[in-house]
Design a protein around this motif. Structure first.
Motif, PDB file in Angstrom:
ATOM      1  N   ASN A  47       0.215  -4.114  -4.615  1.00 14.24           N
ATOM      2  CA  ASN A  47      -0.764  -4.312  -5.612  1.00 14.24           C
ATOM      3  C   ASN A  47      -1.190  -2.947  -6.589  1.00 14.24           C
ATOM      4  O   ASN A  47      -1.187  -1.822  -6.137  1.00 14.24           O
ATOM      5  CB  ASN A  47      -2.180  -4.416  -5.033  1.00 14.24           C
ATOM      6  CG  ASN A  47      -2.363  -5.702  -4.171  1.00 14.24           C
ATOM      7  OD1 ASN A  47      -1.814  -6.609  -4.760  1.00 14.24           O
ATOM      8  ND2 ASN A  47      -2.857  -5.616  -3.136  1.00 14.24           N
ATOM      9  N   ILE A  48      -0.710  -3.282  -7.836  1.00 12.62           N
ATOM     10  CA  ILE A  48      -0.685  -2.291  -8.946  1.00 12.62           C
ATOM     11  C   ILE A  48      -1.997  -2.163  -9.936  1.00 12.62           C
ATOM     12  O   ILE A  48      -1.949  -3.191 -10.502  1.00 12.62           O
ATOM     13  CB  ILE A  48       0.735  -2.186  -9.781  1.00 12.62           C
ATOM     14  CG1 ILE A  48       1.920  -1.710  -8.819  1.00 12.62           C
ATOM     15  CG2 ILE A  48       0.463  -0.953 -10.778  1.00 12.62           C
ATOM     16  CD1 ILE A  48       3.171  -1.959  -9.561  1.00 12.62           C
ATOM     17  N   LEU A  49      -2.644  -1.245  -9.786  1.00 15.75           N
ATOM     18  CA  LEU A  49      -3.854  -1.286 -10.790  1.00 15.75           C
ATOM     19  C   LEU A  49      -3.637  -0.711 -12.284  1.00 15.75           C
ATOM     20  O   LEU A  49      -4.001  -1.660 -13.298  1.00 15.75           O
ATOM     21  CB  LEU A  49      -5.030  -0.232 -10.140  1.00 15.75           C
ATOM     22  CG  LEU A  49      -5.715  -0.836  -9.062  1.00 15.75           C
ATOM     23  CD1 LEU A  49      -6.463   0.432  -8.532  1.00 15.75           C
ATOM     24  CD2 LEU A  49      -6.589  -1.998  -9.144  1.00 15.75           C
TER      25      LEU A  49
ATOM     26  N   ILE B  76       5.518   8.900 -16.578  1.00 22.75           N
ATOM     27  CA  ILE B  76       4.657   7.726 -16.388  1.00 22.75           C
ATOM     28  C   ILE B  76       3.901   7.638 -14.820  1.00 22.75           C
ATOM     29  O   ILE B  76       4.247   8.014 -14.029  1.00 22.75           O
ATOM     30  CB  ILE B  76       5.469   6.275 -16.574  1.00 22.75           C
ATOM     31  CG1 ILE B  76       6.400   6.348 -17.787  1.00 22.75           C
ATOM     32  CG2 ILE B  76       4.944   5.204 -16.085  1.00 22.75           C
ATOM     33  CD1 ILE B  76       7.384   4.945 -17.933  1.00 22.75           C
ATOM     34  N   LEU B  77       2.608   7.404 -15.144  1.00 22.51           N
ATOM     35  CA  LEU B  77       1.850   7.191 -13.854  1.00 22.51           C
ATOM     36  C   LEU B  77       1.568   5.949 -13.662  1.00 22.51           C
ATOM     37  O   LEU B  77       1.131   5.237 -14.231  1.00 22.51           O
ATOM     38  CB  LEU B  77       0.475   8.101 -14.237  1.00 22.51           C
ATOM     39  CG  LEU B  77       0.357   9.399 -15.145  1.00 22.51           C
ATOM     40  CD1 LEU B  77      -0.909   9.786 -15.134  1.00 22.51           C
ATOM     41  CD2 LEU B  77       1.191  10.296 -14.231  1.00 22.51           C
ATOM     42  N   LEU B  78       1.878   5.642 -12.140  1.00 21.61           N
ATOM     43  CA  LEU B  78       1.655   4.476 -11.567  1.00 21.61           C
ATOM     44  C   LEU B  78       0.447   4.535 -10.542  1.00 21.61           C
ATOM     45  O   LEU B  78       0.384   5.529  -9.648  1.00 21.61           O
ATOM     46  CB  LEU B  78       2.922   4.009 -10.869  1.00 21.61           C
ATOM     47  CG  LEU B  78       2.846   2.703 -10.172  1.00 21.61           C
ATOM     48  CD1 LEU B  78       2.872   1.475 -11.298  1.00 21.61           C
ATOM     49  CD2 LEU B  78       4.029   2.527  -9.248  1.00 21.61           C
ATOM     50  N   PHE B  79      -0.534   3.537 -10.563  1.00 23.11           N
ATOM     51  CA  PHE B  79      -1.842   3.676  -9.564  1.00 23.11           C
ATOM     52  C   PHE B  79      -1.774   2.181  -8.878  1.00 23.11           C
ATOM     53  O   PHE B  79      -1.632   1.149  -9.557  1.00 23.11           O
ATOM     54  CB  PHE B  79      -2.920   3.867 -10.350  1.00 23.11           C
ATOM     55  CG  PHE B  79      -3.052   4.978 -11.294  1.00 23.11           C
ATOM     56  CD1 PHE B  79      -3.689   5.987 -10.828  1.00 23.11           C
ATOM     57  CD2 PHE B  79      -2.709   5.070 -12.589  1.00 23.11           C
ATOM     58  CE1 PHE B  79      -3.828   7.192 -11.478  1.00 23.11           C
ATOM     59  CE2 PHE B  79      -2.837   6.187 -13.376  1.00 23.11           C
ATOM     60  CZ  PHE B  79      -3.590   7.471 -12.741  1.00 23.11           C
TER      61      PHE B  79
ATOM     62  N   ARG C 260     -12.464   6.264 -11.720  1.00 21.12           N
ATOM     63  CA  ARG C 260     -11.612   6.862 -10.981  1.00 21.12           C
ATOM     64  C   ARG C 260     -10.788   5.678 -10.163  1.00 21.12           C
ATOM     65  O   ARG C 260     -11.270   4.782  -9.539  1.00 21.12           O
ATOM     66  CB  ARG C 260     -12.343   7.779  -9.832  1.00 21.12           C
ATOM     67  CG  ARG C 260     -13.035   9.067 -10.841  1.00 21.12           C
ATOM     68  CD  ARG C 260     -12.162   9.933 -11.661  1.00 21.12           C
ATOM     69  NE  ARG C 260     -12.224   9.219 -12.959  1.00 21.12           N
ATOM     70  CZ  ARG C 260     -11.469   9.640 -13.892  1.00 21.12           C
ATOM     71  NH1 ARG C 260     -10.418  10.435 -13.659  1.00 21.12           N
ATOM     72  NH2 ARG C 260     -11.695   9.331 -15.285  1.00 21.12           N
ATOM     73  N   TYR C 261      -9.591   6.232 -10.050  1.00 21.17           N
ATOM     74  CA  TYR C 261      -8.837   5.270  -9.279  1.00 21.17           C
ATOM     75  C   TYR C 261      -8.708   5.817  -7.724  1.00 21.17           C
ATOM     76  O   TYR C 261      -8.979   6.877  -7.381  1.00 21.17           O
ATOM     77  CB  TYR C 261      -7.191   5.410  -9.691  1.00 21.17           C
ATOM     78  CG  TYR C 261      -7.129   4.562 -11.123  1.00 21.17           C
ATOM     79  CD1 TYR C 261      -7.254   3.218 -11.205  1.00 21.17           C
ATOM     80  CD2 TYR C 261      -6.682   5.417 -12.068  1.00 21.17           C
ATOM     81  CE1 TYR C 261      -6.879   2.542 -12.370  1.00 21.17           C
ATOM     82  CE2 TYR C 261      -6.607   4.799 -13.429  1.00 21.17           C
ATOM     83  CZ  TYR C 261      -6.716   3.449 -13.475  1.00 21.17           C
ATOM     84  OH  TYR C 261      -6.574   2.828 -14.688  1.00 21.17           O
ATOM     85  N   PRO C 262      -8.687   4.860  -6.739  1.00 22.58           N
ATOM     86  CA  PRO C 262      -8.734   5.203  -5.376  1.00 22.58           C
ATOM     87  C   PRO C 262      -7.798   6.048  -4.919  1.00 22.58           C
ATOM     88  O   PRO C 262      -7.954   6.727  -3.685  1.00 22.58           O
ATOM     89  CB  PRO C 262      -8.858   3.786  -4.560  1.00 22.58           C
ATOM     90  CG  PRO C 262      -8.160   2.900  -5.568  1.00 22.58           C
ATOM     91  CD  PRO C 262      -8.427   3.354  -6.956  1.00 22.58           C
ATOM     92  N   PHE C 263      -6.574   6.119  -5.292  1.00 18.92           N
ATOM     93  CA  PHE C 263      -5.391   6.620  -4.943  1.00 18.92           C
ATOM     94  C   PHE C 263      -4.888   7.538  -5.979  1.00 18.92           C
ATOM     95  O   PHE C 263      -4.858   7.109  -7.249  1.00 18.92           O
ATOM     96  CB  PHE C 263      -4.268   5.988  -4.241  1.00 18.92           C
ATOM     97  CG  PHE C 263      -4.855   4.983  -3.019  1.00 18.92           C
ATOM     98  CD1 PHE C 263      -4.543   5.408  -1.844  1.00 18.92           C
ATOM     99  CD2 PHE C 263      -5.361   3.590  -3.322  1.00 18.92           C
ATOM    100  CE1 PHE C 263      -5.021   4.953  -0.690  1.00 18.92           C
ATOM    101  CE2 PHE C 263      -5.712   2.962  -2.006  1.00 18.92           C
ATOM    102  CZ  PHE C 263      -5.582   3.564  -0.888  1.00 18.92           C
ATOM    103  N   PRO C 264      -4.156   8.579  -5.686  1.00 20.96           N
ATOM    104  CA  PRO C 264      -3.401   9.592  -6.545  1.00 20.96           C
ATOM    105  C   PRO C 264      -2.332   8.723  -7.107  1.00 20.96           C
ATOM    106  O   PRO C 264      -1.610   7.911  -6.608  1.00 20.96           O
ATOM    107  CB  PRO C 264      -3.019  11.041  -5.991  1.00 20.96           C
ATOM    108  CG  PRO C 264      -3.135  10.412  -4.592  1.00 20.96           C
ATOM    109  CD  PRO C 264      -4.102   9.383  -4.303  1.00 20.96           C
ATOM    110  N   PRO C 265      -1.753   9.061  -8.685  1.00 24.23           N
ATOM    111  CA  PRO C 265      -0.966   8.435  -9.087  1.00 24.23           C
ATOM    112  C   PRO C 265       0.555   8.956  -8.620  1.00 24.23           C
ATOM    113  O   PRO C 265       0.602   9.807  -8.245  1.00 24.23           O
ATOM    114  CB  PRO C 265      -0.954   8.619 -10.333  1.00 24.23           C
ATOM    115  CG  PRO C 265      -1.559   9.870 -10.474  1.00 24.23           C
ATOM    116  CD  PRO C 265      -2.308  10.025  -9.334  1.00 24.23           C
TER     117      PRO C 265
END
Length: 368
Positions: free
Chosen positions: A170-172, A187-190, A133-138
């Protein structure tokens, strides 16, 4: 005369029985602060309105000695939790039998089995879910025309922020969405940290086009828990609209002011603040107070409720739909088993399949 008196004294002394010496236990000095031993009175409850006082320390020592002796006498070494004997109890320490010790051991073993971490089975799916899981919504970037690749979006956004604002974000990850309609694609950016997320919340920090293709944002971006605060002890009877207006006037980076509710959906004295600036949030957390309407309120970090992995097919816990062994689908609202959810006519009456209460089966307010 003298001989007759001597004979009389001898006769009297022979006729008298010797008086026995007092018991050693009752030899206490009159007026001495040392308390007398009352073990001889243990069979009586009271004498002339005097109550028997039991020595708690002595009972504890006696109980400890008895427990150690019984443990040493057992063939198999086991751990026994101590039996508490209160001073007001009418049961003496000597009345503890092997049956009571065995029952205590059984209770201890039952509790140990229930609390043993080996009994908690964590599936591979739930472990993968927690670790990926990513720490922030996309950030959801919507394109109508053209063929823009996620790599191009990432590279152009990094270059734009660095060249125009001299800021490194910082982009994951950046990837295509699995949901597509006609020629539209998302396109989803995390991002990795709260600073990057708060910086990109302002649409003015984004480039106008990606690869000469126009884009749009699908909806308003959600404020994550990492940019939220809790204000404590806010009176339930104050004018909440005035309270919100004063907060936003004093702190322009506060986007939303939300009165919290309990599990019964009743308002409580906690207010959630959602901010768009990570630096303002850190300043408020360091001050630990916020002044609104000449009143100083305590503030704390907002902790979001834990996310639970729920199967979208059977509404069960700790597995995905692909690993589900149930043949039919479960309606999350009414809980009925159906072959096809698209053809299902739901009664709209909410009933949880886990606890039976009137909420959806995948609701986070379920106590299960």
């Amino acid at each position: 005369m003298t001989s007759s008196s001597i004979n009389i004294i001898n006769n009297i002394s022979n006729s008298l029985e010797p008086v026995p010496l007092p018991a050693q236990k009752s030899l206490d000095m009159i007026g001495s602060p040392v308390s007398s031993n009352t073990s001889a009175l243990s069979s009586h409850d009271s004498f002339d309105d005097f109550e028997t006082v039991k020595n708690k320390r002595k009972l504890k020592r006696k109980h400890k000695m008895m427990t150690s002796v019984r443990l040493e006498s057992d063939v198999v070494p086991i751990s026994v939790s101590p039996i508490l004997i209160s001073s007001s109890s009418n049961i003496p320490a000597a009345a503890i039998t092997n049956d009571s010790l065995i029952s205590n051991v059984d209770q201890h073993n039952d509790v140990t089995k229930r609390l043993s971490p080996q009994q908690i089975s964590i599936t591979t799916e739930s472990t993968r879910y927690a670790q990926t899981r990513y720490p922030f919504p996309p950030f959801i970037i919507k394109f109508i025309t053209g063929t823009v690749l996620p790599k191009q979006v990432k590279e152009e956004l990094l270059a734009h922020c660095n060249n125009v604002f001299q800021i490194e974000i910082n982009i994951l990850n950046c990837r295509l969405s699995n949901i597509r309609t006609n020629n539209d694609y998302d396109i989803l950016l995390f991002v990795k940290d709260s600073y990057s997320y708060s910086f990109l919340l302002d649409h003015k920090h984004w480039p106008n086009v990606f690869n000469n293709v126009n884009y749009s944002f699908q909806s308003d971006q959600v404020i994550p828990p990492q940019l939220s605060l809790i204000v404590k002890n806010v009176d339930l009877h104050l004018d909440f609209d005035d309270f919100c207006s004063e907060i936003k006037l004093r702190y322009p980076t506060v986007k939303n002011v939300i009165r919290m509710k309990n599990k019964f959906q009743s308002y409580i004295k906690l207010v959630k603040l959602e901010l768009t600036s990570s630096s303002v949030r850190e300043e408020l957390l360091n001050e630990k107070k916020i002044i609104i309407g000449y009143i100083a309120y305590d503030i704390a970090e907002y902790l979001a409720p834990a996310t639970v992995l729920i199967c979208s097919k059977c509404m069960g816990l700790w597995h995905f739909k692909k690993q589900c062994s149930q043949i039919k689908n479960t309606c999350r609202t009414c809980g009925d088993l159906v072959d096809d959810l698209k053809l299902h006519i739901c009664s709209k009456i909410e009933k949880c399949i886990h606890c039976g209460l009137n909420h959806k089966s995948n609701s986070l307010k379920c106590h299960v």
